[in-house]
Design a protein around this motif. Structure first.
Motif, PDB file in Angstrom:
ATOM      1  N   ARG A  19       0.551  -1.417  -0.382  1.00 31.17           N
ATOM      2  CA  ARG A  19      -0.057   0.365  -0.121  1.00 31.17           C
ATOM      3  C   ARG A  19       1.112   1.118   0.079  1.00 31.17           C
ATOM      4  O   ARG A  19       0.247   2.140  -0.471  1.00 31.17           O
ATOM      5  N   ASP A  20       2.346   1.437   0.786  1.00 33.85           N
ATOM      6  CA  ASP A  20       2.806   2.766   0.337  1.00 33.85           C
ATOM      7  C   ASP A  20       3.276   2.719  -0.343  1.00 33.85           C
ATOM      8  O   ASP A  20       3.462   3.698  -1.092  1.00 33.85           O
ATOM      9  N   ALA A  21       3.923   1.657  -1.558  1.00 34.56           N
ATOM     10  CA  ALA A  21       3.851   2.101  -2.568  1.00 34.56           C
ATOM     11  C   ALA A  21       3.240   2.410  -3.877  1.00 34.56           C
ATOM     12  O   ALA A  21       3.764   3.555  -4.439  1.00 34.56           O
ATOM     13  N   ALA A  22       1.919   1.683  -3.611  1.00 37.50           N
ATOM     14  CA  ALA A  22       1.138   2.656  -4.619  1.00 37.50           C
ATOM     15  C   ALA A  22       0.534   3.362  -3.877  1.00 37.50           C
ATOM     16  O   ALA A  22       0.506   4.875  -5.237  1.00 37.50           O
ATOM     17  N   LEU A  23       0.740   4.210  -2.646  1.00 35.21           N
ATOM     18  CA  LEU A  23       0.580   5.596  -2.139  1.00 35.21           C
ATOM     19  C   LEU A  23       1.772   6.455  -3.207  1.00 35.21           C
ATOM     20  O   LEU A  23       1.544   7.203  -3.693  1.00 35.21           O
ATOM     21  N   TRP A  48      -7.719   2.585   1.900  1.00 37.28           N
ATOM     22  CA  TRP A  48      -6.907   3.654   2.147  1.00 37.28           C
ATOM     23  C   TRP A  48      -6.010   4.702   1.060  1.00 37.28           C
ATOM     24  O   TRP A  48      -5.846   5.516   1.652  1.00 37.28           O
ATOM     25  N   VAL A  49      -5.404   3.806   0.480  1.00 39.21           N
ATOM     26  CA  VAL A  49      -4.552   4.804  -0.871  1.00 39.21           C
ATOM     27  C   VAL A  49      -5.092   5.565  -1.461  1.00 39.21           C
ATOM     28  O   VAL A  49      -5.087   6.496  -1.509  1.00 39.21           O
ATOM     29  N   ILE A  50      -6.500   5.307  -1.499  1.00 36.41           N
ATOM     30  CA  ILE A  50      -7.877   6.720  -2.654  1.00 36.41           C
ATOM     31  C   ILE A  50      -7.577   7.860  -0.900  1.00 36.41           C
ATOM     32  O   ILE A  50      -7.382   8.703  -1.656  1.00 36.41           O
ATOM     33  N   GLU A  51      -8.317   7.582   0.402  1.00 34.06           N
ATOM     34  CA  GLU A  51      -8.099   8.395   0.973  1.00 34.06           C
ATOM     35  C   GLU A  51      -6.253   9.026   1.075  1.00 34.06           C
ATOM     36  O   GLU A  51      -7.071   9.935   1.397  1.00 34.06           O
ATOM     37  N   GLU A  56      -3.655  14.043   0.233  1.00 31.87           N
ATOM     38  CA  GLU A  56      -2.652  14.543  -0.505  1.00 31.87           C
ATOM     39  C   GLU A  56      -2.442  15.814  -1.437  1.00 31.87           C
ATOM     40  O   GLU A  56      -1.852  17.037  -1.458  1.00 31.87           O
ATOM     41  N   LEU A  57      -3.458  14.886  -3.038  1.00 31.85           N
ATOM     42  CA  LEU A  57      -3.853  15.575  -4.586  1.00 31.85           C
ATOM     43  C   LEU A  57      -4.704  16.626  -3.755  1.00 31.85           C
ATOM     44  O   LEU A  57      -4.340  17.490  -4.780  1.00 31.85           O
ATOM     45  N   GLY A  58      -5.775  16.243  -2.791  1.00 31.17           N
ATOM     46  CA  GLY A  58      -6.804  17.713  -2.745  1.00 31.17           C
ATOM     47  C   GLY A  58      -8.112  17.314  -3.637  1.00 31.17           C
ATOM     48  O   GLY A  58      -8.433  16.922  -4.497  1.00 31.17           O
ATOM     49  N   PRO A  59      -9.218  18.309  -3.627  1.00 34.06           N
ATOM     50  CA  PRO A  59      -9.863  17.747  -4.086  1.00 34.06           C
ATOM     51  C   PRO A  59     -10.143  17.759  -6.112  1.00 34.06           C
ATOM     52  O   PRO A  59     -11.655  17.055  -6.203  1.00 34.06           O
ATOM     53  N   ASP A  60      -9.897  18.340  -6.275  1.00 36.09           N
ATOM     54  CA  ASP A  60      -9.816  18.527  -7.547  1.00 36.09           C
ATOM     55  C   ASP A  60      -9.230  17.479  -8.627  1.00 36.09           C
ATOM     56  O   ASP A  60      -8.904  17.556 -10.274  1.00 36.09           O
ATOM     57  N   ALA A  61      -8.038  16.278  -8.047  1.00 38.71           N
ATOM     58  CA  ALA A  61      -7.610  15.725  -8.257  1.00 38.71           C
ATOM     59  C   ALA A  61      -8.334  14.379  -9.031  1.00 38.71           C
ATOM     60  O   ALA A  61      -8.769  14.216  -8.328  1.00 38.71           O
ATOM     61  N   ALA A  78     -16.367   6.075  -3.523  1.00 39.92           N
ATOM     62  CA  ALA A  78     -16.066   7.493  -3.249  1.00 39.92           C
ATOM     63  C   ALA A  78     -16.930   8.032  -1.744  1.00 39.92           C
ATOM     64  O   ALA A  78     -16.025   8.511  -1.545  1.00 39.92           O
ATOM     65  N   ASP A  79     -16.276   6.859  -0.881  1.00 42.67           N
ATOM     66  CA  ASP A  79     -16.989   7.093   0.378  1.00 42.67           C
ATOM     67  C   ASP A  79     -15.234   7.903   0.988  1.00 42.67           C
ATOM     68  O   ASP A  79     -14.262   8.814   1.464  1.00 42.67           O
ATOM     69  N   ALA A  80     -14.236   6.740  -0.006  1.00 39.56           N
ATOM     70  CA  ALA A  80     -12.723   6.724   0.213  1.00 39.56           C
ATOM     71  C   ALA A  80     -12.367   8.210  -0.595  1.00 39.56           C
ATOM     72  O   ALA A  80     -11.362   8.931  -0.426  1.00 39.56           O
ATOM     73  N   GLY A  81     -12.722   8.624  -1.446  1.00 38.25           N
ATOM     74  CA  GLY A  81     -12.802  10.606  -1.946  1.00 38.25           C
ATOM     75  C   GLY A  81     -12.283   9.215  -3.410  1.00 38.25           C
ATOM     76  O   GLY A  81     -11.953  10.662  -4.283  1.00 38.25           O
TER      77      GLY A  81
END
Length: 160
Positions: A19-23, A48-51, A56-61, A78-81
């Motif tokens: 997961r850390d590498a994916a993030l 978790w990666v999506i959250e 980090e990237l903000g709402p417009d990413a 969707a709940d994760a962002g």
């Protein structure tokens, strides 16, 4: 985010067991100018990666969830962002997020567009290649296609 058309030419797909590498991969892609990425739900701790990436990237990413197989997957993503969803095939009843719905045959393209797909994920694209995509464009000139599966650097040039 309200997507009404595809605002990208390249969609990066991130999947893996770490997961850390994916993030780190999602964040590095963004830093290097890749404007759209999907995190496959087959990735370890994908939500978790999506959250974390959303934080980090903000709402417009342009950050999405891929390999969405059910309404439940879609709701959790969707709940994760996730700002959009990507399915490998036809999935009915998805929430009001933009969807790139997987299809291979003309009948599946018709069904995907009937389900409200923003675009059709031509999957797996390796079965027909760019020639098949061109053939599909004849009856479906207004359908945006996103070829996925078996595309290497050489094939990508042909698709572009």
């Amino acid at each position: 985010m309200n997507l009404t058309e595809l605002p990208f030419r390249t969609l990066a797909i991130v999947r893996g067991r770490d997961r850390d590498a994916a993030l780190r991969t999602v964040l590095t892609l963004a830093e290097e100018g890749i404007t759209a990425a999907e995190v496959s739900l087959t990735t370890t701790d994908a939500l978790w990666v999506i959250e974390q990436a959303r934080r980090e990237l903000g709402p417009d990413a342009l950050l999405g969830a891929g390999t969405v197989l059910s309404v439940e997957d879609a709701a959790r993503a969707a709940d994760a962002g996730a700002a959009f969803l990507v399915t490998p095939g036809l999935v009915a009843g998805l929430p009001e997020l933009p969807v790139l719905m997987g299809a291979l045959t003309p009948g599946e393209v018709i069904a995907a567009t009937a389900h409200g797909a923003l675009a059709v994920k031509l999957f797996p694209a390796l079965f027909g290649g760019p020639a098949y995509l061109n053939a599909l464009r004849a009856p479906f000139p207004d359908v945006p296609f996103v070829p996925v599966g078996g595309i290497d650097a050489t094939a990508a040039l042909a698709y572009l």
